[in-house]
Design an enzyme around this catalytic site. Sequence first.
Site, mmCIF file in Angstrom:
data_model
loop_
_atom_site.group_PDB
_atom_site.id
_atom_site.type_symbol
_atom_site.label_atom_id
_atom_site.label_comp_id
_atom_site.label_asym_id
_atom_site.label_seq_id
_atom_site.Cartn_x
_atom_site.Cartn_y
_atom_site.Cartn_z
ATOM 1 N N ARG A 174 0.812 -1.225 0.000
ATOM 2 C CA ARG A 174 0.000 0.000 0.000
ATOM 3 C C ARG A 174 0.843 1.271 0.000
ATOM 4 N NH1 ARG A 174 -2.224 -3.579 -1.388
ATOM 5 N NH2 ARG A 174 -4.131 -4.546 -0.633
ATOM 6 N N SER A 224 -10.446 1.713 3.249
ATOM 7 C CA SER A 224 -9.806 1.244 4.478
ATOM 8 C C SER A 224 -9.041 2.388 5.142
ATOM 9 C CB SER A 224 -8.841 0.094 4.174
ATOM 10 O OG SER A 224 -9.533 -1.013 3.654
ATOM 11 N N GLU A 294 -3.855 4.116 6.540
ATOM 12 C CA GLU A 294 -3.713 3.934 5.097
ATOM 13 C C GLU A 294 -4.283 5.153 4.384
ATOM 14 O OE1 GLU A 294 -5.642 1.018 1.703
ATOM 15 O OE2 GLU A 294 -4.769 0.091 3.480
#
EC number: 1.3.1.98
Length: 302
Positions: A174, A224, A294
């Site tokens: 990520r 998320s 994130e």
Amino acid sequence: MTSLAEKLKKADIGKVLENEPLKNHTTLKIGGPADVFVEPKNSESLKVVMAIIKESGVPFRAIGRGSNLLVSDGGIEGVVIKLGDGLNHIERSGSEIRVGGGVSIITLATILAREGYKGLEFAGGIPGSVGGSVFMNAGAHGAEMADIVKEALILFPDGELRWLSNEELGFSYRTSILQEKGGICVEAVLVLEQGSKEEIMASLKKNKDYRRQTQPWNFPCCGSVFRNPLPNYAGQLIESSGLKGTTLGGAQISEMHANFIVNTGDATADDVLNLIALIQEKVLQEKGIQLETEVEIIGRKS
């Protein structure tokens, strides 16, 4: 900023707005105003925009479709460049797909699946742009952008446009080097395989259905909120800490998936930030694990 906005308008580069609320441009529907908001009509206009910004010496920030983004209630200083419909080209050359950073990743996955291109099915349900997906190395179902990106055209904070290879993009879970360097993906070249249209479409549909069944896209959200601290999963840690459904102001930890914070109607960025802090404190206290965000948090302090 009025003189800068006027200069941009005279250059006829696309949409130019002053004090534009960024809640109109994020999937969370939260965010204060941009001093100047620009949506270039094509890549050539983007180059003109960058030249004017560089000459003016004001800060800038580029965004895509506004997913995975929490903009402060105080908004963003300087210029916000939206890589939108002006950067939505898709060109095919054998197994290589050259695509503009403003293209919806879901739309791209659907178009290419119908044409028999295999490798992007994991993106079914990811609500961002191609540019944002490269920036975050978006992924799901065991696959990610790092698997299919050959190279990307990057806009750097100093206004330079330069192609970076997959290796130079420094992909990891990520993340990419763009988060460290502040670069924005304007265009990307993907390498995909040809396969059975029926099988590819079925896989894409399965991934889309899974997202709809497990994630709260019926409310404004940013995707998320926390990275998974593997082998653990953030949602499970938050839920087992007893926080699922917790509400602060207009923000709520989703009752469907605890790694999502939803806007129930009138949430502020501070509501979301306070929930994030609460989650981090409780999970650290109960599980001994420090959750890292994130979602990208940007903007001036309100």
